[in-house]
Design a protein around this motif. Structure first.
Motif, mmCIF file in Angstrom:
data_model
loop_
_atom_site.group_PDB
_atom_site.id
_atom_site.type_symbol
_atom_site.label_atom_id
_atom_site.label_comp_id
_atom_site.label_asym_id
_atom_site.label_seq_id
_atom_site.Cartn_x
_atom_site.Cartn_y
_atom_site.Cartn_z
ATOM 1 N N ALA A 46 -7.281 -43.108 -7.694
ATOM 2 C CA ALA A 46 -8.223 -42.657 -6.668
ATOM 3 C C ALA A 46 -9.514 -43.462 -6.736
ATOM 4 O O ALA A 46 -10.013 -43.759 -7.821
ATOM 5 C CB ALA A 46 -8.520 -41.174 -6.843
ATOM 6 N N PRO A 48 -13.366 -43.367 -4.981
ATOM 7 C CA PRO A 48 -14.290 -42.640 -4.103
ATOM 8 C C PRO A 48 -14.681 -43.487 -2.895
ATOM 9 O O PRO A 48 -14.789 -44.709 -2.975
ATOM 10 C CB PRO A 48 -15.507 -42.375 -4.987
ATOM 11 C CG PRO A 48 -15.038 -42.591 -6.392
ATOM 12 C CD PRO A 48 -13.901 -43.569 -6.315
ATOM 13 N N VAL A 49 -14.883 -42.814 -1.774
ATOM 14 C CA VAL A 49 -15.327 -43.467 -0.545
ATOM 15 C C VAL A 49 -16.768 -43.025 -0.292
ATOM 16 O O VAL A 49 -17.021 -41.827 -0.140
ATOM 17 C CB VAL A 49 -14.429 -43.078 0.649
ATOM 18 C CG1 VAL A 49 -14.972 -43.658 1.941
ATOM 19 C CG2 VAL A 49 -13.001 -43.525 0.409
ATOM 20 N N PRO A 50 -17.707 -43.967 -0.268
ATOM 21 C CA PRO A 50 -19.106 -43.589 -0.031
ATOM 22 C C PRO A 50 -19.256 -42.802 1.276
ATOM 23 O O PRO A 50 -18.714 -43.187 2.312
ATOM 24 C CB PRO A 50 -19.838 -44.937 0.059
ATOM 25 C CG PRO A 50 -18.965 -45.890 -0.695
ATOM 26 C CD PRO A 50 -17.555 -45.410 -0.471
ATOM 27 N N SER A 52 -17.991 -39.884 1.942
ATOM 28 C CA SER A 52 -16.851 -39.029 2.243
ATOM 29 C C SER A 52 -16.483 -38.204 1.017
ATOM 30 O O SER A 52 -16.455 -38.729 -0.092
ATOM 31 C CB SER A 52 -15.643 -39.864 2.669
ATOM 32 O OG SER A 52 -14.515 -39.028 2.869
ATOM 33 N N PRO A 53 -16.168 -36.921 1.218
ATOM 34 C CA PRO A 53 -15.696 -36.117 0.093
ATOM 35 C C PRO A 53 -14.214 -36.350 -0.226
ATOM 36 O O PRO A 53 -13.660 -35.732 -1.123
ATOM 37 C CB PRO A 53 -15.935 -34.680 0.574
ATOM 38 C CG PRO A 53 -15.862 -34.753 2.049
ATOM 39 C CD PRO A 53 -16.363 -36.123 2.428
ATOM 40 N N PRO A 55 -11.359 -39.082 -1.402
ATOM 41 C CA PRO A 55 -11.167 -40.422 -1.960
ATOM 42 C C PRO A 55 -9.922 -41.094 -1.392
ATOM 43 O O PRO A 55 -9.031 -40.431 -0.867
ATOM 44 C CB PRO A 55 -10.965 -40.137 -3.452
ATOM 45 C CG PRO A 55 -10.281 -38.802 -3.457
ATOM 46 C CD PRO A 55 -10.874 -38.028 -2.294
ATOM 47 N N SER A 57 -6.539 -42.482 -2.296
ATOM 48 C CA SER A 57 -5.691 -42.216 -3.465
ATOM 49 C C SER A 57 -4.250 -42.609 -3.178
ATOM 50 O O SER A 57 -3.875 -42.859 -2.038
ATOM 51 C CB SER A 57 -5.767 -40.738 -3.866
ATOM 52 O OG SER A 57 -5.007 -39.955 -2.982
ATOM 53 N N GLU A 95 -8.562 -37.435 -8.128
ATOM 54 C CA GLU A 95 -9.721 -37.409 -9.015
ATOM 55 C C GLU A 95 -9.664 -36.270 -10.024
ATOM 56 O O GLU A 95 -10.678 -35.772 -10.486
ATOM 57 C CB GLU A 95 -11.024 -37.349 -8.211
ATOM 58 C CG GLU A 95 -11.212 -38.546 -7.296
ATOM 59 C CD GLU A 95 -12.508 -38.510 -6.518
ATOM 60 O OE1 GLU A 95 -12.850 -37.442 -5.959
ATOM 61 O OE2 GLU A 95 -13.179 -39.554 -6.478
ATOM 62 N N SER A 104 -10.923 -31.467 0.734
ATOM 63 C CA SER A 104 -9.752 -32.322 0.973
ATOM 64 C C SER A 104 -8.430 -31.564 0.861
ATOM 65 O O SER A 104 -7.367 -32.169 0.981
ATOM 66 C CB SER A 104 -9.763 -33.503 0.009
ATOM 67 O OG SER A 104 -9.713 -33.044 -1.326
#
Length: 197
Positions: A46, A48-50, A52-53, A55, A57, A95, A104
Motif C-alpha cells: 500500500a 498513501p495517496v496525498p 486521499s484517505p 491508499p 494497494s 495499511e 475506505s
C-alpha cells in the motif's frame, strides 16, 4: 478428468483444474481461505495517496484475480471471509487497518461484489483472451468504485465530486497497469495449461 477436457469445457475456471478428489469440500475451503489470505497479503502493498484517505494497494488486484481464478461462488466466499475477518480485528486491510469504521470500507464491499461478477464472467470464458480479460477487469474496477466512492463520500462528508477526485481519479493509472498484468497473466495461464493437457 484430464486437463485438456477441463480446458475445453465451458464453465471452467482455473481452480477447477486442480485434481479431483474425494475431499472436494476441503479443497474448496482451502481455496477460499487461500484467496482471503492472498487478498490480505496484497493489501499490505500500500502507498498513501496525498489528499486521499484511500491508499493505492494490491488488494483490488488480488480481489479481481481471486474472483477470476476461483469463480463466482468461491470468489464471493473468499472476499466475504476477508471482509469478516478484517471487521473482526485482523489487521489485513490496506495499511494494516481493520474494522469497518474507515472511509475506505466501501471499496472492500465493492471488491466482494466485483469478485463475484468477474468470477461469473470467468466461467463464461472472460479470462481466456486478452481483450475479454481486459473487459472483465474494467467491469470489476467499475463495480469497486461504484460502491467505494459513494461510501467514501458518505463516510467523510465529502461532496460526490470531491470523493471522485480523492477516491477514483488518483487510482486510474494503477488500475490500468493491474488490468494489463491480468491481461497477460490469465490468458497465458490457460495457454500453458492447454499445452500441458
Amino acid at each position: 478428468m484430464s486437463t485438456a477436457s477441463v480446458t475445453s469445457r465451458p464453465g471452467a475456471v482455473l481452480a477447477d483444474l486442480l485434481p479431483a478428489s474425494r475431499a472436494k469440500n476441503a479443497v474448496d475451503t482451502a481455496l477460499v481461505v487461500g484467496g482471503a489470505a492472498l487478498t490480505g497479503i496484497a493489501a499490505q502493498i500500500a502507498v498513501p495517496v496525498p489528499g486521499s484517505p484511500v491508499p493505492v494497494s494490491g488488494q483490488t488486484f488480488a480481489a479481481l484475480l481471486v474472483g477470476t481464478a476461483l469463480g463466482a461462488r468461491r470468489g464471493f466466499l473468499s472476499l466475504a471471509l476477508y471482509a469478516l475477518v478484517g471487521m473482526a480485528g485482523m489487521p489485513w486491510f490496506a495499511e494494516g487497518a481493520s474494522g469497518y469504521a474507515m472511509p475506505s470500507f466501501g471499496y472492500i464491499l465493492g471488491m466482494l461484489l466485483a469478485a463475484t461478477v468477474v468470477g461469473a464472467l470467468a466461467r463464461r470464458g472472460a479470462d481466456r483472451s486478452m481483450l475479454r480479460t481486459a473487459g472483465a477487469m474494467v467491469l470489476g474496477s467499475v463495480i469497486i468504485y461504484a460502491v467505494g466512492v459513494p461510501y467514501l463520500a458518505l463516510a467523510t462528508g465529502m461532496s460526490f465530486s470531491a470523493a471522485i477526485a480523492a477516491g477514483l481519479v488518483p487510482f486510474l493509472i494503477g488500475d490500468a497497469l493491474k488490468a494489463a498484468l491480468a491481461m497477460g497473466a490469465l490468458p497465458t495461464a490457460w495457454k500453458l495449461i492447454g499445452r500441458r493437457g
